[in-house]
Motif scaffolding. Structure first.
Motif, mmCIF file in Angstrom:
data_model
loop_
_atom_site.group_PDB
_atom_site.id
_atom_site.type_symbol
_atom_site.label_atom_id
_atom_site.label_comp_id
_atom_site.label_asym_id
_atom_site.label_seq_id
_atom_site.Cartn_x
_atom_site.Cartn_y
_atom_site.Cartn_z
ATOM 1 N N TRP A 204 0.917 -1.061 -0.051
ATOM 2 C CA TRP A 204 0.549 0.161 0.017
ATOM 3 C C TRP A 204 0.800 1.271 -0.278
ATOM 4 O O TRP A 204 0.813 2.230 -0.919
ATOM 5 N N ILE A 205 1.935 1.252 1.393
ATOM 6 C CA ILE A 205 3.161 2.567 0.655
ATOM 7 C C ILE A 205 3.582 2.812 -0.644
ATOM 8 O O ILE A 205 3.823 3.528 -1.267
ATOM 9 N N VAL B 276 0.828 4.244 -3.164
ATOM 10 C CA VAL B 276 0.876 5.600 -2.316
ATOM 11 C C VAL B 276 1.970 6.315 -3.409
ATOM 12 O O VAL B 276 1.375 7.572 -3.867
ATOM 13 N N ASP C 42 3.659 13.984 -0.220
ATOM 14 C CA ASP C 42 2.745 13.100 0.662
ATOM 15 C C ASP C 42 1.900 13.099 0.406
ATOM 16 O O ASP C 42 1.180 14.179 0.446
ATOM 17 N N TRP D 251 -5.177 4.630 9.316
ATOM 18 C CA TRP D 251 -4.334 5.208 8.203
ATOM 19 C C TRP D 251 -4.341 3.240 6.822
ATOM 20 O O TRP D 251 -3.759 4.276 6.171
ATOM 21 N N LYS D 252 -4.671 2.800 7.091
ATOM 22 C CA LYS D 252 -4.846 1.850 5.655
ATOM 23 C C LYS D 252 -5.938 2.412 5.072
ATOM 24 O O LYS D 252 -6.075 1.962 3.584
ATOM 25 N N MET E 59 -4.789 5.626 2.646
ATOM 26 C CA MET E 59 -4.283 5.248 1.457
ATOM 27 C C MET E 59 -5.257 4.116 0.211
ATOM 28 O O MET E 59 -5.004 5.199 -0.382
ATOM 29 N N LYS E 60 -6.537 3.756 0.865
ATOM 30 C CA LYS E 60 -7.363 2.761 0.525
ATOM 31 C C LYS E 60 -7.993 4.197 -0.213
ATOM 32 O O LYS E 60 -8.299 4.122 -1.709
ATOM 33 N N TYR F 150 -7.606 7.295 -0.898
ATOM 34 C CA TYR F 150 -6.778 8.091 -1.588
ATOM 35 C C TYR F 150 -5.984 7.603 -3.256
ATOM 36 O O TYR F 150 -6.368 8.290 -4.400
#
Length: 177
Positions: free
Chosen positions: A76-77, A80, A91, A162-163, A166-167, A169
C-alpha cells in the motif's frame, strides 16, 4: 451407578478445565510475545528518530516500514508513493504514522495491551507519547516471516485509520483519471 456417573462427570470436568487452562496459558504466551514485539519495534524506531534528530536530518533515514511492517502494508505504501511521484506530491498526509505527528521529542509508548489475538492476527492498543502529547494508538498485527509485524496503524485519538486512508486516496486518484 450414580457414583460411577458422578465420577465420570467429575473426571470429564477436570479434564476440560485442564485443557482450557492450557489454552489460556498458550494464549497468554502469544500475548506476551506480541507485547514484547511492539515494545521492541517502537524502542528501535525511536532510537532511529533520536539518531536522525542528533544528525539534524543529515543522516539517511532508516525505512522502519520495511523492517517492521507487513508485506501488505508495504505494498500500500509503495502504491501511494508511486501515485505521489506521478502527481508530483510529497505525501497524502502531512503526518508520520510512527509518531502521529510532524515533529518529535520525548518519544515513548506505554500501556501496551493486546485486545484481540486470533491465529496469525492480533490487535494491540497503547499510548504514544510525543512532545508531551498522549495519543491512543491501535496496531493491527500479523504473524509473518516468523515474527509479528504491523499491518495497520490507527490513531484513535484523532480518528485516523492509515490503511483505509491510503485506500481512499488511491480510489480517488483512480476515479479522477
Amino acid at each position: 451407578m450414580i457414583k460411577k456417573l458422578f465420577f465420570i462427570v467429575a473426571v470429564s470436568t477436570m479434564l476440560c478445565a485442564c485443557s482450557n487452562a492450557n489454552r489460556v496459558e498458550n494464549n497468554s504466551l502469544d500475548t506476551a510475545s506480541v507485547v514484547s514485539q511492539v515494545s521492541n519495534i517502537y524502542n528501535d524506531v525511536f532510537k532511529h528518530y533520536a539518531e536522525l534528530k542528533q544528525q539534524e536530518g543529515n543522516k539517511q533515514q532508516v525505512n522502519n516500514d520495511s523492517l517492521y511492517c507487513s508485506a501488505d502494508w508495504n505494498r500500500w505504501i509503495a502504491r501511494v508513493d508511486s501515485v505521489n511521484q506521478l502527481n508530483g506530491s510529497i505525501d497524502i498526509l502531512d503526518v508520520d504514522h510512527w509518531i502521529m505527528g510532524q515533529d518529535w521529542g520525548e518519544l515513548s509508548v506505554s500501556d501496551i495491551k493486546v485486545f484481540l489475538l486470533k491465529g496469525d492476527s492480533a490487535a494491540v492498543e497503547f499510548q504514544l507519547h510525543n512532545l508531551g502529547n498522549m495519543i491512543n494508538v491501535v496496531l493491527d498485527m500479523v504473524h509473518e516471516d516468523g515474527e509479528w509485524k504491523i499491518d495497520n496503524f490507527t490513531d484513535i485519538t484523532n480518528g485516523m485509520d492509515w490503511k483505509a486512508t491510503m485506500k481512499r486516496y488511491l480510489e480517488d486518484e483512480q476515479a479522477n483519471r
